[in-house]
Design an enzyme around this catalytic site. Structure first.
Site, short mmCIF file in Angstrom:
data_model
loop_
_atom_site.label_atom_id
_atom_site.label_comp_id
_atom_site.label_asym_id
_atom_site.label_seq_id
_atom_site.Cartn_x
_atom_site.Cartn_y
_atom_site.Cartn_z
N LYS A 7 46.44 3.39 -29.73
CA LYS A 7 45.24 2.68 -29.59
C LYS A 7 44.28 3.30 -30.45
O LYS A 7 43.68 2.60 -31.34
CB LYS A 7 44.88 2.67 -28.29
CG LYS A 7 43.49 1.57 -28.12
CD LYS A 7 42.91 1.67 -26.83
CE LYS A 7 41.90 2.75 -27.05
NZ LYS A 7 40.75 2.88 -25.98
N ASP A 62 43.92 -2.31 -25.94
CA ASP A 62 42.91 -1.88 -24.76
C ASP A 62 43.29 -2.60 -23.62
O ASP A 62 44.23 -3.34 -23.58
CB ASP A 62 41.66 -1.62 -25.47
CG ASP A 62 40.84 -2.78 -25.19
OD1 ASP A 62 41.56 -3.99 -25.01
OD2 ASP A 62 39.53 -2.74 -25.15
#
Ligand code: SF4
Length: 214
Positions: free
Chosen positions: A123, A142
């Protein structure tokens, strides 16, 4: 992928683009190091809180070396309010050391090199690559992207890595970066975790969960 899912995805991409033409990363930064630090701090923390903390932090630390040699307890105190401050300080300093030792003080710009930095997972690497370097190496997954893509039934996966893989197959590469920005905006404004505002949602007609999420 079924053709109806592909068509629905295309429609969602178009509607999100129409509704959030200006979507961008909400973490304030002016270089890749700041973005990397802010993204590490954003785990389990709001972007608003991160931006408050980094406003002062970025005045004190301007280079990877400055983070690398900082007193760990001082750094922990400075980022305390973002939560998980010990781990985050450890990640920031570990990453900073490796950036100094292996990359001449510059944040690397490949997925492979970023993933070698302590505390950096896909991420964070995707945020830095996509937002700063404009490199579409993957899709940021996310908490908002995970929640909404599952509600939209673009994926049934739970694990962010698997969700990312599905989204990379589903979306044209040119959408990989901006799609996440737009979903994150949508997640903050409309498709919130607790009470999604389905009645106001402009992609409701493409959403199998419309009106069904308690
Ligand atoms: S219709 Fe409801 S659940 Fe579906 S994306 Fe919109 S707000 Fe989220």
């Amino acid at each position: 992928m079924t053709s109806s899912k592909a068509r629905r995805t295309k429609r969602i991409v178009t509607l999100l683009a129409k509704n959030y033409p200006e979507a961008e990363c909400a973490l304030v930064h002016s270089n890749p190091l700041e973005l990397l630090v802010a993204t590490i701090l954003s785990a389990q923390c709001t972007d608003i809180r991160v931006n408050i903390v980094t406003k002062e932090l970025f005045k004190r630390y301007r280079t990877a070396k400055e983070y690398a040699v900082a007193d760990p307890l001082t750094l922990q105190q400075e980022i305390y309010s973002t939560g998980f401050f010990r781990n985050k300080a450890k990640s920031i300093q570990g990453a900073a050391r490796m950036i100094v030792e292996n990359h001449g003080g510059e944040v690397p710009r490949t997925m492979e090199a970023l993933l070698e930095l302590p505390g950096v997972a896909r991420k964070t690497a995707n945020v830095v690559l996509g937002t700063w370097f404009k490199e579409a190496a993957g899709v940021v997954v996310d908490t908002h992207v995970r929640r909404i893509t599952r509600r939209l039934k673009l994926t049934n996966e739970e694990d962010p890595k698997r969700i990312e893989r599905e989204l990379m197959e589903l979306l044209p590469r040119k959408e990989w970066i901006i799609f996440s920005h737009r979903l994150i905006w949508h997640g903050r404004r409309v498709c919130t975790a607790r009470k999604p505002k389905c009645e106001k949602c402009l992609i409701a007609r493409c959403c199998p969960s419309a009106g069904k999420t308690a």
